[in-house]
Every structure is written in C-alpha cells, then in structure tokens.
Design a protein around this motif. Structure first.
Motif, PDB file in Angstrom:
ATOM      1  N   GLU A   1       5.520  10.241   7.149  1.00 23.97           N
ATOM      2  CA  GLU A   1       4.088  10.116   6.900  1.00 23.97           C
ATOM      3  C   GLU A   1       3.233  10.703   8.020  1.00 23.97           C
ATOM      4  O   GLU A   1       2.162  11.232   7.756  1.00 23.97           O
TER       5      GLU A   1
ATOM      6  N   LEU B   1       8.483   3.626   2.306  1.00 22.69           N
ATOM      7  CA  LEU B   1       7.983   4.839   2.956  1.00 22.69           C
ATOM      8  C   LEU B   1       8.525   4.888   4.378  1.00 22.69           C
ATOM      9  O   LEU B   1       8.942   3.875   4.916  1.00 22.69           O
TER      10      LEU B   1
ATOM     11  N   THR C   1       0.819  -1.207   0.000  1.00 28.09           N
ATOM     12  CA  THR C   1       0.000   0.000   0.000  1.00 28.09           C
ATOM     13  C   THR C   1       0.856   1.262   0.000  1.00 28.09           C
ATOM     14  O   THR C   1       1.887   1.326   0.661  1.00 28.09           O
ATOM     15  N   GLN C   2       0.427   2.226  -0.782  1.00 22.20           N
ATOM     16  CA  GLN C   2       1.005   3.569  -0.778  1.00 22.20           C
ATOM     17  C   GLN C   2      -0.135   4.585  -0.631  1.00 22.20           C
ATOM     18  O   GLN C   2       0.096   5.777  -0.645  1.00 22.20           O
ATOM     19  N   ASP C   3      -1.348   4.059  -0.491  1.00 24.39           N
ATOM     20  CA  ASP C   3      -2.544   4.884  -0.419  1.00 24.39           C
ATOM     21  C   ASP C   3      -2.545   5.713   0.868  1.00 24.39           C
ATOM     22  O   ASP C   3      -2.451   5.156   1.967  1.00 24.39           O
ATOM     23  N   PRO C   4      -2.658   7.042   0.743  1.00 26.88           N
ATOM     24  CA  PRO C   4      -2.620   7.897   1.939  1.00 26.88           C
ATOM     25  C   PRO C   4      -3.667   7.543   2.990  1.00 26.88           C
ATOM     26  O   PRO C   4      -3.387   7.609   4.192  1.00 26.88           O
ATOM     27  N   HIS C   5      -4.870   7.140   2.567  1.00 24.99           N
ATOM     28  CA  HIS C   5      -5.912   6.783   3.539  1.00 24.99           C
ATOM     29  C   HIS C   5      -5.527   5.522   4.305  1.00 24.99           C
ATOM     30  O   HIS C   5      -5.710   5.443   5.522  1.00 24.99           O
ATOM     31  N   SER C   6      -4.966   4.546   3.594  1.00 23.37           N
ATOM     32  CA  SER C   6      -4.516   3.305   4.249  1.00 23.37           C
ATOM     33  C   SER C   6      -3.359   3.587   5.196  1.00 23.37           C
ATOM     34  O   SER C   6      -3.308   3.048   6.308  1.00 23.37           O
ATOM     35  N   ILE C   7      -2.430   4.435   4.767  1.00 26.99           N
ATOM     36  CA  ILE C   7      -1.287   4.796   5.612  1.00 26.99           C
ATOM     37  C   ILE C   7      -1.793   5.465   6.890  1.00 26.99           C
ATOM     38  O   ILE C   7      -1.354   5.141   7.994  1.00 26.99           O
ATOM     39  N   ARG C   8      -2.735   6.381   6.735  1.00 28.71           N
ATOM     40  CA  ARG C   8      -3.304   7.065   7.904  1.00 28.71           C
ATOM     41  C   ARG C   8      -3.979   6.062   8.836  1.00 28.71           C
ATOM     42  O   ARG C   8      -3.808   6.118  10.052  1.00 28.71           O
TER      43      ARG C   8
ATOM     44  N   ARG D   1       2.921  14.415   7.412  1.00 27.63           N
ATOM     45  CA  ARG D   1       2.250  14.564   6.115  1.00 27.63           C
ATOM     46  C   ARG D   1       0.749  14.309   6.251  1.00 27.63           C
ATOM     47  O   ARG D   1      -0.065  14.964   5.613  1.00 27.63           O
ATOM     48  N   GLN D   2       0.413  13.356   7.098  1.00 30.10           N
ATOM     49  CA  GLN D   2      -0.991  12.982   7.315  1.00 30.10           C
ATOM     50  C   GLN D   2      -1.655  13.837   8.400  1.00 30.10           C
ATOM     51  O   GLN D   2      -2.849  13.705   8.636  1.00 30.10           O
TER      52      GLN D   2
END
Length: 145
Positions: free
Chosen positions: A132, A127, A3-10, A135-136
């Motif tokens: 992150e 990442l 995953t690199q998806d910002p929502h998943s990372i958050r 960033r998030q």
C-alpha cells in the motif's frame, strides 16, 4: 466493516509511527521479516512480537512475547498470524486501546474485526502496508530523531 478505502489507508499510513508486528520472524525469507525491514526503511519504528523469540534482537529491536509486554504504546498492531490465532491479540489490542489493527493479506477474522470496531478501533484486513505504501505514493516518514 474493515476499511479498504484508499484515502483511509493513506491516512493510516501517514499518521502512524510505531507498529507492533505480531508474528515477526527471524527468517529473512518470511513475509513478516521482509515487511518489517521495509517499514523500518520507510522510517517507521517496528517492534517485533513473537513469544518464541522474546528477549532476542531482530533488525535492531528487542522482541516481545506479546503486545501486553511492550514497553511503550504503539499506533498500530500488524498481524502476521493464522486467522484462528488472532482473537487473543485482537482482544489485547482492544484492552490496550491500540488505535489500529492491521491484518495482513490472508489474515481474515470478521468476528474479531467487528469486536475491535465496536470498541472504536480502526481495522484493516487482507492488505499489506508494504504494497500500500508505494501504491499510495507515500514517502518515507521522518522518525523524528
């Protein structure tokens, strides 16, 4: 596919509390040391893993030789290792059913990531959580203490 998806990372960074940091270093100028310190300052429990330092204290935590030696389950394994040294740790994480494997910037192991994902683990690759989190806009987590 990692995953690199910002929502998943958050989601990952707001749900985890305990991290095994593999490749932890006592050297304050090393990225693994800086990231461990940053994550602790943001309320995460970070357990250092490094066979060379096993049994010693690092930033207030006991260092363990490998993730199979950890005294408690962790939510995430973060890898600060050369890509060719990650397979054994990935396989241990699969065996221990650690929900998330996070490979640092430059730590890329597509085959290992695919094995972990096939086993049902979430994988983040290339990442850094220290980058992150701001960033998030993620605030420090409560340690629950």
């Amino acid at each position: 596919m990692p995953t690199q998806d910002p929502h998943s990372i958050r989601d990952i960074l707001t749900s985890i509390r305990t991290i095994a940091l593999v490749g932890a270093s006592e050297k304050t100028n090393r990225p693994s040391h800086e990231v461990m310190q940053f994550m602790q300052a943001h309320g995460y429990r970070v357990i250092p893993v490094n066979p060379r330092l096993a049994g010693q204290q690092l930033l207030g935590e006991t260092v363990y030789a490998d993730i199979t030696s950890l005294p408690e389950p962790v939510d995430m394994v973060e890898l600060f290792l050369a890509p060719e040294r990650t397979d054994a740790v990935i396989d241990q994480a699969i065996e221990l059913k650690v929900p998330i494997i996070w490979m640092q910037i430059g730590v890329i192991n597509e085959a290992g990531a695919a094995r972990a994902e096939t086993a049902g683990l979430t994988v983040v690759m290339d990442l850094c959580p220290k980058q992150e989190i701001p960033r998030q806009g993620i605030p420090a987590v409560s340690s629950g203490k």
